[in-house]
Design a protein around this motif. Structure first.
Motif, PDB file in Angstrom:
ATOM      1  N   PRO A 212       0.816  -1.224   0.000  1.00 19.65           N
ATOM      2  CA  PRO A 212       0.000   0.000   0.000  1.00 19.65           C
ATOM      3  C   PRO A 212       0.852   1.278   0.000  1.00 19.65           C
ATOM      4  CG  PRO A 212      -0.896  -1.589   1.540  1.00 19.65           C
ATOM      5  CD  PRO A 212       0.437  -2.117   1.116  1.00 19.65           C
ATOM      6  N   THR A 213       1.955   1.266   0.753  1.00 18.10           N
ATOM      7  CA  THR A 213       2.832   2.441   0.796  1.00 18.10           C
ATOM      8  C   THR A 213       3.546   2.633  -0.536  1.00 18.10           C
ATOM      9  OG1 THR A 213       3.199   2.186   3.181  1.00 18.10           O
ATOM     10  CG2 THR A 213       4.804   3.505   1.959  1.00 18.10           C
ATOM     11  N   PHE A 214       4.039   1.532  -1.093  1.00 21.30           N
ATOM     12  CA  PHE A 214       4.721   1.610  -2.383  1.00 21.30           C
ATOM     13  C   PHE A 214       3.798   2.188  -3.453  1.00 21.30           C
ATOM     14  CE2 PHE A 214       5.656  -0.258  -6.541  1.00 21.30           C
ATOM     15  CZ  PHE A 214       6.972   0.144  -6.728  1.00 21.30           C
ATOM     16  N   GLN A 215       2.558   1.711  -3.495  1.00 19.91           N
ATOM     17  CA  GLN A 215       1.611   2.173  -4.513  1.00 19.91           C
ATOM     18  C   GLN A 215       1.213   3.631  -4.286  1.00 19.91           C
ATOM     19  OE1 GLN A 215      -1.488  -0.774  -4.205  1.00 19.91           O
ATOM     20  NE2 GLN A 215      -0.142  -2.422  -4.917  1.00 19.91           N
ATOM     21  N   ALA A 216       1.059   4.017  -3.010  1.00 19.13           N
ATOM     22  CA  ALA A 216       0.645   5.397  -2.705  1.00 19.13           C
ATOM     23  C   ALA A 216       1.748   6.408  -3.018  1.00 19.13           C
ATOM     24  CB  ALA A 216       0.235   5.501  -1.238  1.00 19.13           C
ATOM     25  N   TYR A 217       3.010   6.006  -2.867  1.00 17.70           N
ATOM     26  CA  TYR A 217       4.133   6.932  -3.062  1.00 17.70           C
ATOM     27  C   TYR A 217       4.981   6.592  -4.283  1.00 17.70           C
ATOM     28  CZ  TYR A 217       2.919   8.849   1.478  1.00 17.70           C
ATOM     29  OH  TYR A 217       2.237   9.461   2.518  1.00 17.70           O
ATOM     30  N   HIS A 218       4.449   5.728  -5.129  1.00 17.13           N
ATOM     31  CA  HIS A 218       5.146   5.378  -6.373  1.00 17.13           C
ATOM     32  C   HIS A 218       5.439   6.640  -7.186  1.00 17.13           C
ATOM     33  CE1 HIS A 218       5.046   4.386 -10.743  1.00 17.13           C
ATOM     34  NE2 HIS A 218       5.872   3.434 -10.354  1.00 17.13           N
ATOM     35  N   VAL A 219       6.607   6.713  -7.776  1.00 13.45           N
ATOM     36  CA  VAL A 219       7.021   7.888  -8.552  1.00 13.45           C
ATOM     37  C   VAL A 219       6.953   7.575 -10.041  1.00 13.45           C
ATOM     38  CG1 VAL A 219       8.893   9.509  -9.031  1.00 13.45           C
ATOM     39  CG2 VAL A 219       8.488   8.724  -6.682  1.00 13.45           C
ATOM     40  N   ALA A 220       6.282   8.442 -10.791  1.00  7.34           N
ATOM     41  CA  ALA A 220       6.116   8.244 -12.229  1.00  7.34           C
ATOM     42  C   ALA A 220       7.460   8.062 -12.924  1.00  7.34           C
ATOM     43  CB  ALA A 220       5.378   9.439 -12.829  1.00  7.34           C
ATOM     44  N   GLY A 221       7.484   7.130 -13.867  1.00  9.89           N
ATOM     45  CA  GLY A 221       8.709   6.868 -14.605  1.00  9.89           C
ATOM     46  C   GLY A 221       9.487   5.683 -14.066  1.00  9.89           C
TER      47      GLY A 221
END
Length: 254
Positions: A212-221
């Protein structure tokens, strides 16, 4: 629906009128009319025969084919499997190409020839899109030629460059210190024993982020694979910046 009474007589009516109209041609008229009646009666029986032929066409949509894919910098098994709709996902892709990839599915070197089980024809549209977009981005290509080593040092440096583009604070030392504490530099590290694991969301990757944290703070690119080293570092630093001001301020479990 059952046929009504008015449809029960017309078969004999044309025959009878033909016989009355020409006394000398009774047999000649009766034969063609009888043949026409028989043919028209047989036509409905032929129509359904064409319908079953359409059924197999729908079954070919999910047909699996094998394609050869050459890996590029930044590729992950997760992204490749998702792009081609590989049955079994990246686990199947890794199993089929273990000799080429090696013992660590998280480390994908550019130039590998992978055999991919595909249910999607994703490669053709991608090539067309790249061809159309090429003129527009041609001037930006020289700036993207920077390469990184496929190791912890390279992953951190690539992540720092991405972070700089997105205004995410953090330093090499801060990232390195936290990576060594959380995973000892293993991009496939996973915690299966703490409270997060008990809740069904184990911590994963270099900086041990839960899904959940990875998906919420995922960075474009970056990749959507939480085990991808650069994607994991960048998302974790983005989270640390939001909660602690910077990954440099993290000195323990976070």
């Amino acid at each position: 629906m059952a046929a009504r009474g008015k449809h029960n007589r017309p078969r004999t009516s044309p025959f009878t009128r033909g016989a009355v109209a020409a006394a000398t041609g009774v047999v000649a008229l009766a034969i063609p009319l009888l043949g026409a009646t028989t043919a028209s009666a047989a036509q409905p029986a032929q129509a359904p025969a064409a319908q079953p032929a359409q059924v197999p066409a729908a079954l070919t949509v999910a047909r699996v084919r094998s394609v050869t894919y050459t890996t590029a910098h930044g590729d992950t098994l997760y992204d490749i499997a998702n792009k081609y709709g590989t049955p079994g996902g990246w686990h199947r892709l890794y199993k089929d190409n273990r000799k080429a990839v090696g013992g660590n599915p998280g480390l994908i070197h550019a130039g590998l020839k992978l055999t991919v089980k595909a249910t999607k024809k994703a490669s053709a549209p991608a090539k067309k899109a790249a061809t159309k977009a090429a003129p527009a981005v041609a001037k930006a290509v020289p700036a993207a030629l920077k390469t990184y080593a496929n190791n912890l040092d390279g992953w951190i440096r690539e992540s720092l460059d991405i972070m700089a583009q997105h205004g995410i604070p953090g330093s090499y030392d801060g990232i390195y210190r936290n990576v060594m504490r959380e995973s000892s530099g293993n991009p496939l590290a996973i915690n299966n024993w703490d409270s997060n694991a008990a809740a069904g969301t184990p911590s994963k990757g270099l900086l041990q982020t839960i899904d959940p944290t990875f998906q919420a703070y995922h960075v474009a690119g970056t990749s959507w694979d939480p085990y991808d080293p650069v994607a994991n570092i960048t998302a974790a630093c983005n989270y640390a910046a939001a909660r602690y001001g910077s990954i440099d301020n993290v000195n323990g479990p976070y």
